[in-house]
Scaffold this motif. Structure first.
Motif, PDB file in Angstrom:
ATOM      1  N   VAL A   7     -11.746  16.786  16.330  1.00  0.00           N
ATOM      2  CA  VAL A   7     -12.656  16.018  16.040  1.00  0.00           C
ATOM      3  C   VAL A   7     -11.984  14.472  16.139  1.00  0.00           C
ATOM      4  O   VAL A   7     -12.742  13.486  16.574  1.00  0.00           O
ATOM      5  N   ALA A   8     -11.087  14.158  15.776  1.00  0.00           N
ATOM      6  CA  ALA A   8     -10.314  12.941  15.851  1.00  0.00           C
ATOM      7  C   ALA A   8     -10.089  12.593  17.301  1.00  0.00           C
ATOM      8  O   ALA A   8     -10.500  11.280  17.512  1.00  0.00           O
ATOM      9  N   LEU A   9      -9.716  13.409  18.125  1.00  0.00           N
ATOM     10  CA  LEU A   9      -9.841  13.093  19.551  1.00  0.00           C
ATOM     11  C   LEU A   9     -10.921  12.765  20.366  1.00  0.00           C
ATOM     12  O   LEU A   9     -11.232  12.013  21.006  1.00  0.00           O
ATOM     13  N   ALA A  10     -11.999  13.659  19.820  1.00  0.00           N
ATOM     14  CA  ALA A  10     -13.340  13.448  20.300  1.00  0.00           C
ATOM     15  C   ALA A  10     -13.804  12.057  19.896  1.00  0.00           C
ATOM     16  O   ALA A  10     -14.796  11.575  20.541  1.00  0.00           O
ATOM     17  N   LYS A  11     -13.508  11.682  18.590  1.00  0.00           N
ATOM     18  CA  LYS A  11     -14.096  10.414  18.127  1.00  0.00           C
ATOM     19  C   LYS A  11     -13.628   9.375  18.895  1.00  0.00           C
ATOM     20  O   LYS A  11     -14.170   8.416  19.338  1.00  0.00           O
ATOM     21  N   ALA A  12     -12.250   9.431  19.220  1.00  0.00           N
ATOM     22  CA  ALA A  12     -11.808   8.386  20.041  1.00  0.00           C
ATOM     23  C   ALA A  12     -12.272   8.312  21.361  1.00  0.00           C
ATOM     24  O   ALA A  12     -12.424   7.185  21.990  1.00  0.00           O
ATOM     25  N   GLN A  13     -12.555   9.408  21.967  1.00  0.00           N
ATOM     26  CA  GLN A  13     -13.314   9.373  23.532  1.00  0.00           C
ATOM     27  C   GLN A  13     -14.662   8.766  23.224  1.00  0.00           C
ATOM     28  O   GLN A  13     -15.098   7.887  24.229  1.00  0.00           O
ATOM     29  N   ILE A  14     -15.369   9.111  22.328  1.00  0.00           N
ATOM     30  CA  ILE A  14     -16.689   8.403  22.003  1.00  0.00           C
ATOM     31  C   ILE A  14     -16.573   6.760  21.783  1.00  0.00           C
ATOM     32  O   ILE A  14     -17.270   6.011  22.354  1.00  0.00           O
ATOM     33  N   GLU A  15     -15.565   6.603  20.820  1.00  0.00           N
ATOM     34  CA  GLU A  15     -15.591   4.920  20.718  1.00  0.00           C
ATOM     35  C   GLU A  15     -15.005   4.234  21.773  1.00  0.00           C
ATOM     36  O   GLU A  15     -15.330   3.345  22.091  1.00  0.00           O
ATOM     37  N   ALA A  16     -14.324   5.030  22.727  1.00  0.00           N
ATOM     38  CA  ALA A  16     -13.962   4.425  23.867  1.00  0.00           C
ATOM     39  C   ALA A  16     -14.980   4.353  25.034  1.00  0.00           C
ATOM     40  O   ALA A  16     -14.734   4.113  26.213  1.00  0.00           O
ATOM     41  N   ASP A  17     -16.081   4.859  24.638  1.00  0.00           N
ATOM     42  CA  ASP A  17     -17.070   4.985  25.498  1.00  0.00           C
ATOM     43  C   ASP A  17     -16.859   5.892  26.784  1.00  0.00           C
ATOM     44  O   ASP A  17     -17.384   5.788  27.953  1.00  0.00           O
ATOM     45  N   ASP A  18     -16.098   6.736  26.683  1.00  0.00           N
ATOM     46  CA  ASP A  18     -15.582   7.902  27.542  1.00  0.00           C
ATOM     47  C   ASP A  18     -16.279   9.097  27.619  1.00  0.00           C
ATOM     48  O   ASP A  18     -15.613  10.043  27.230  1.00  0.00           O
ATOM     49  N   TYR A  19     -17.604   9.124  28.045  1.00  0.00           N
ATOM     50  CA  TYR A  19     -18.427  10.192  27.743  1.00  0.00           C
ATOM     51  C   TYR A  19     -19.650  10.103  28.791  1.00  0.00           C
ATOM     52  O   TYR A  19     -19.834   9.153  29.310  1.00  0.00           O
ATOM     53  N   MET A  20     -20.143  11.096  29.092  1.00  0.00           N
ATOM     54  CA  MET A  20     -21.411  11.072  30.016  1.00  0.00           C
ATOM     55  C   MET A  20     -22.521  11.488  29.200  1.00  0.00           C
ATOM     56  O   MET A  20     -22.512  12.234  28.368  1.00  0.00           O
ATOM     57  N   THR A  21     -23.777  10.952  29.568  1.00  0.00           N
ATOM     58  CA  THR A  21     -24.952  11.065  28.912  1.00  0.00           C
ATOM     59  C   THR A  21     -25.910  11.304  30.288  1.00  0.00           C
ATOM     60  O   THR A  21     -25.802  11.321  31.214  1.00  0.00           O
ATOM     61  N   THR A  22     -27.252  11.982  29.794  1.00  0.00           N
ATOM     62  CA  THR A  22     -28.110  12.102  31.058  1.00  0.00           C
ATOM     63  C   THR A  22     -28.433  10.809  31.688  1.00  0.00           C
ATOM     64  O   THR A  22     -28.745  10.785  32.762  1.00  0.00           O
ATOM     65  N   TYR A  23     -28.223   9.579  30.859  1.00  0.00           N
ATOM     66  CA  TYR A  23     -28.599   8.246  31.518  1.00  0.00           C
ATOM     67  C   TYR A  23     -27.480   7.858  32.548  1.00  0.00           C
ATOM     68  O   TYR A  23     -27.690   6.792  33.250  1.00  0.00           O
ATOM     69  N   ASP A  24     -26.422   8.667  32.784  1.00  0.00           N
ATOM     70  CA  ASP A  24     -25.265   8.297  33.737  1.00  0.00           C
ATOM     71  C   ASP A  24     -25.746   8.848  35.078  1.00  0.00           C
ATOM     72  O   ASP A  24     -24.801   8.594  36.050  1.00  0.00           O
ATOM     73  N   PHE A  25     -27.016   9.467  35.206  1.00  0.00           N
ATOM     74  CA  PHE A  25     -27.277   9.908  36.599  1.00  0.00           C
ATOM     75  C   PHE A  25     -28.565   9.950  36.754  1.00  0.00           C
ATOM     76  O   PHE A  25     -29.659   9.299  35.921  1.00  0.00           O
ATOM     77  N   PRO A  26     -28.887   9.661  38.269  1.00  0.00           N
ATOM     78  CA  PRO A  26     -30.305   9.050  38.363  1.00  0.00           C
ATOM     79  C   PRO A  26     -31.605  10.283  37.959  1.00  0.00           C
ATOM     80  O   PRO A  26     -31.233  11.449  38.061  1.00  0.00           O
ATOM     81  N   SER A  27     -32.380   9.879  37.419  1.00  0.00           N
ATOM     82  CA  SER A  27     -33.594  10.649  37.063  1.00  0.00           C
ATOM     83  C   SER A  27     -34.078  11.547  38.128  1.00  0.00           C
ATOM     84  O   SER A  27     -34.791  12.438  37.822  1.00  0.00           O
ATOM     85  N   SER A  28     -33.751  11.121  38.972  1.00  0.00           N
ATOM     86  CA  SER A  28     -34.627  11.785  40.082  1.00  0.00           C
ATOM     87  C   SER A  28     -33.765  13.193  40.481  1.00  0.00           C
ATOM     88  O   SER A  28     -34.551  14.022  41.089  1.00  0.00           O
ATOM     89  N   LEU A  29     -32.656  13.405  39.677  1.00  0.00           N
ATOM     90  CA  LEU A  29     -32.108  14.780  39.895  1.00  0.00           C
ATOM     91  C   LEU A  29     -33.017  15.820  38.991  1.00  0.00           C
ATOM     92  O   LEU A  29     -32.936  16.968  39.157  1.00  0.00           O
ATOM     93  N   ASN A  30     -33.657  15.474  37.991  1.00  0.00           N
ATOM     94  CA  ASN A  30     -34.307  16.196  37.170  1.00  0.00           C
ATOM     95  C   ASN A  30     -35.589  16.637  37.932  1.00  0.00           C
ATOM     96  O   ASN A  30     -36.214  15.708  38.537  1.00  0.00           O
TER      97      ASN A  30
END
Length: 160
Positions: free
Chosen positions: A129-152
């Motif tokens: 949890v501590a390491l995952a929080k650090a990833q999130i706080e560093a904005d080092d993660y992917m969301t659906t918005y990081d890809f073109p919606s045309s892929l859906n």
């Protein structure tokens, strides 16, 4: 099918999945999720996949993670891609946590050391949890918005 091939892992998968869902909802509040859509899902995948890797080992955790992702509809391609990227990051988190944990003791009966395993899970879960929080706080993660919606491909969504 996953539970047939790995019956012991099936209970661990369910327990870890429930823990990840509850923990992510507690850490990434609705207010945070509204401000940063996708953070809760990314965080959940970080802790879910990392804790499975720590507790179930690489082979079994990969099997369950692949089975979980196989159920994604092609209509949700961007979510699937974000999950896969976050799962890879989670494996790195798991290996960092495992480097600081005492080795697991496994006898002939995998359930013999239940109390030490439970204590170990608590320690590993806190670190995950501590390491995952650090990833999130560093904005080092992917969301659906990081890809073109045309892929859906909503035209290929599963029929309920």
């Amino acid at each position: 099918m996953a539970c047939v091939e790995h019956p012991v892992g099936c209970k661990d998968y369910k327990d870890i999945s429930t823990w990840a869902l509850e923990t992510s909802s507690g850490v990434i509040t609705n207010e945070i999720e509204t401000a940063h859509p996708g953070r809760r899902n990314a965080f959940r995948h970080f802790i879910w996949r990392a804790e499975m890797e720590v507790e179930m080992g690489s082979e079994v955790s990969e099997y369950f993670a692949d089975a979980h992702e196989a159920w994604n509809s092609i209509a949700e391609t961007t979510d699937h891609l974000a999950d896969l990227a976050n799962n890879e990051t989670a494996i790195g988190i798991a290996h960092e946590v495992m480097a600081h944990l005492p080795p697991k003791t496994i006898g002939t009966d995998l359930r013999v050391d239940t109390i030490p395993a439970m204590l170990r899970r608590t320690e590993s879960a806190q670190q995950v949890v501590a390491l995952a929080k650090a990833q999130i706080e560093a904005d080092d993660y992917m969301t659906t918005y990081d890809f073109p919606s045309s892929l859906n491909r909503p035209d290929l969504a599963r029929i309920p």
